[in-house]
Design a protein around this motif. Structure first.
Motif, PDB file in Angstrom:
ATOM      1  N   UNK A   5       0.832  -1.205   0.000  1.00 41.58           N
ATOM      2  CA  UNK A   5       0.000   0.000   0.000  1.00 41.58           C
ATOM      3  C   UNK A   5       0.864   1.250   0.000  1.00 41.58           C
ATOM      4  N   UNK A   6       0.342   2.299  -0.616  1.00 43.75           N
ATOM      5  CA  UNK A   6       1.034   3.581  -0.649  1.00 43.75           C
ATOM      6  C   UNK A   6       0.009   4.691  -0.824  1.00 43.75           C
ATOM      7  N   UNK A   7       0.472   5.933  -0.644  1.00 41.39           N
ATOM      8  CA  UNK A   7      -0.381   7.080  -0.915  1.00 41.39           C
ATOM      9  C   UNK A   7      -0.908   7.811   0.290  1.00 41.39           C
ATOM     10  N   UNK A  15      -9.918  17.824   2.298  1.00 43.01           N
ATOM     11  CA  UNK A  15      -8.998  17.465   1.236  1.00 43.01           C
ATOM     12  C   UNK A  15      -9.191  16.054   0.719  1.00 43.01           C
ATOM     13  N   UNK A  16      -8.290  15.664  -0.176  1.00 51.48           N
ATOM     14  CA  UNK A  16      -8.382  14.355  -0.825  1.00 51.48           C
ATOM     15  C   UNK A  16      -7.036  13.637  -0.801  1.00 51.48           C
ATOM     16  N   UNK A  17      -7.119  12.317  -0.817  1.00 45.96           N
ATOM     17  CA  UNK A  17      -5.950  11.459  -0.978  1.00 45.96           C
ATOM     18  C   UNK A  17      -6.362  10.258  -1.819  1.00 45.96           C
ATOM     19  N   UNK A  18      -5.384   9.679  -2.492  1.00 43.11           N
ATOM     20  CA  UNK A  18      -5.636   8.453  -3.250  1.00 43.11           C
ATOM     21  C   UNK A  18      -4.639   7.396  -2.802  1.00 43.11           C
ATOM     22  N   UNK A  87     -11.998  12.326  11.590  1.00 42.36           N
ATOM     23  CA  UNK A  87     -12.310  10.960  12.038  1.00 42.36           C
ATOM     24  C   UNK A  87     -11.900   9.895  11.031  1.00 42.36           C
ATOM     25  N   UNK A  88     -11.437  10.298   9.854  1.00 36.80           N
ATOM     26  CA  UNK A  88     -10.886   9.339   8.893  1.00 36.80           C
ATOM     27  C   UNK A  88      -9.421   9.021   9.196  1.00 36.80           C
ATOM     28  N   UNK A  89      -8.839   9.715  10.151  1.00 37.62           N
ATOM     29  CA  UNK A  89      -7.451   9.460  10.522  1.00 37.62           C
ATOM     30  C   UNK A  89      -7.286   8.032  11.013  1.00 37.62           C
ATOM     31  N   UNK A  90      -6.372   7.293  10.383  1.00 39.05           N
ATOM     32  CA  UNK A  90      -6.177   5.878  10.696  1.00 39.05           C
ATOM     33  C   UNK A  90      -5.025   5.344   9.853  1.00 39.05           C
ATOM     34  N   UNK A  91      -4.620   4.127  10.180  1.00 38.85           N
ATOM     35  CA  UNK A  91      -3.757   3.373   9.282  1.00 38.85           C
ATOM     36  C   UNK A  91      -4.668   2.564   8.367  1.00 38.85           C
ATOM     37  N   UNK A  92      -4.463   2.705   7.081  1.00 40.89           N
ATOM     38  CA  UNK A  92      -5.289   2.029   6.082  1.00 40.89           C
ATOM     39  C   UNK A  92      -4.538   0.811   5.549  1.00 40.89           C
ATOM     40  N   UNK A  93      -5.268  -0.306   5.503  1.00 45.12           N
ATOM     41  CA  UNK A  93      -4.682  -1.576   5.090  1.00 45.12           C
ATOM     42  C   UNK A  93      -5.399  -2.116   3.859  1.00 45.12           C
ATOM     43  N   UNK A  94      -4.610  -2.526   2.897  1.00 46.63           N
ATOM     44  CA  UNK A  94      -5.135  -3.273   1.768  1.00 46.63           C
ATOM     45  C   UNK A  94      -5.462  -4.683   2.245  1.00 46.63           C
ATOM     46  N   UNK A 106       0.117  -1.396   5.586  1.00 48.59           N
ATOM     47  CA  UNK A 106      -0.588  -0.231   6.108  1.00 48.59           C
ATOM     48  C   UNK A 106       0.054   1.072   5.676  1.00 48.59           C
ATOM     49  N   UNK A 107      -0.787   2.072   5.481  1.00 47.44           N
ATOM     50  CA  UNK A 107      -0.305   3.411   5.159  1.00 47.44           C
ATOM     51  C   UNK A 107      -1.084   4.403   6.023  1.00 47.44           C
ATOM     52  N   UNK A 108      -0.371   5.332   6.637  1.00 48.51           N
ATOM     53  CA  UNK A 108      -0.970   6.259   7.581  1.00 48.51           C
ATOM     54  C   UNK A 108      -1.679   7.396   6.851  1.00 48.51           C
ATOM     55  N   UNK A 109      -2.904   7.649   7.238  1.00 48.17           N
ATOM     56  CA  UNK A 109      -3.663   8.807   6.761  1.00 48.17           C
ATOM     57  C   UNK A 109      -3.998   9.662   7.974  1.00 48.17           C
ATOM     58  N   UNK A 110      -3.581  10.919   7.934  1.00 52.40           N
ATOM     59  CA  UNK A 110      -3.855  11.847   9.021  1.00 52.40           C
ATOM     60  C   UNK A 110      -4.582  13.061   8.463  1.00 52.40           C
ATOM     61  N   UNK A 111      -5.746  13.340   9.020  1.00 53.49           N
ATOM     62  CA  UNK A 111      -6.562  14.470   8.573  1.00 53.49           C
ATOM     63  C   UNK A 111      -6.610  15.487   9.700  1.00 53.49           C
ATOM     64  N   UNK A 112      -6.088  16.664   9.433  1.00 48.52           N
ATOM     65  CA  UNK A 112      -6.073  17.718  10.455  1.00 48.52           C
ATOM     66  C   UNK A 112      -7.320  18.592  10.339  1.00 48.52           C
TER      67      UNK A 112
END
Length: 113
Positions: A5-7, A15-18, A87-94, A106-112
């Motif tokens: 996983x990446x991104x 904002x947005x992330x892919x 509340x979308x802040x999390x580690x995302x796993x494929x 896992x890839x970390x997503x942090x939303x401020x």
């Protein structure tokens, strides 16, 4: 089986992330793929899945904001995340289920806010 996983990253609310997940070691095109996430102190939860035929399923919390897709030619599954919230802040796993659960690193997503 490998799921890379990446991104992930840091983004402001709204904002947005892919996210991308490059898969190998199995027949990608015939398997359902998905994304899970785990926030600090919480259980891992399903975010979205996509079947081999392209049918999608989303958690209620991301419905209408996130889009899962796949490119069978590239053995890659994507998660487009729009209108991100803190509340979308999390580690995302494929994720893949092939006789058992497989998880990427896992890839970390942090939303401020």
């Amino acid at each position: 089986v490998q799921l890379q996983a990446s991104g992930g990253g840091l983004v402001q609310a709204g904002g947005s992330l892919r996210l991308s997940c490059a898969a190998s070691g199995f027949n990608f095109r015939i398997n359902t793929m998905g994304w899970y996430r785990q926030a600090p102190g919480k259980q891992r939860e399903l975010v979205a899945t996509i079947s081999s035929g392209g049918a999608t399923n989303y958690a209620d919390s991301v419905e209408g904001r996130f889009t899962i897709s796949r490119d069978n030619a590239k053995n890659t599954v994507y998660l487009q995340m729009n209108s991100l919230k803190p509340e979308d802040t999390a580690v995302y796993y494929c994720w893949l289920y092939l006789y058992r659960n497989y998880w990427g690193q896992g890839t970390q997503v942090t939303v401020s806010s």
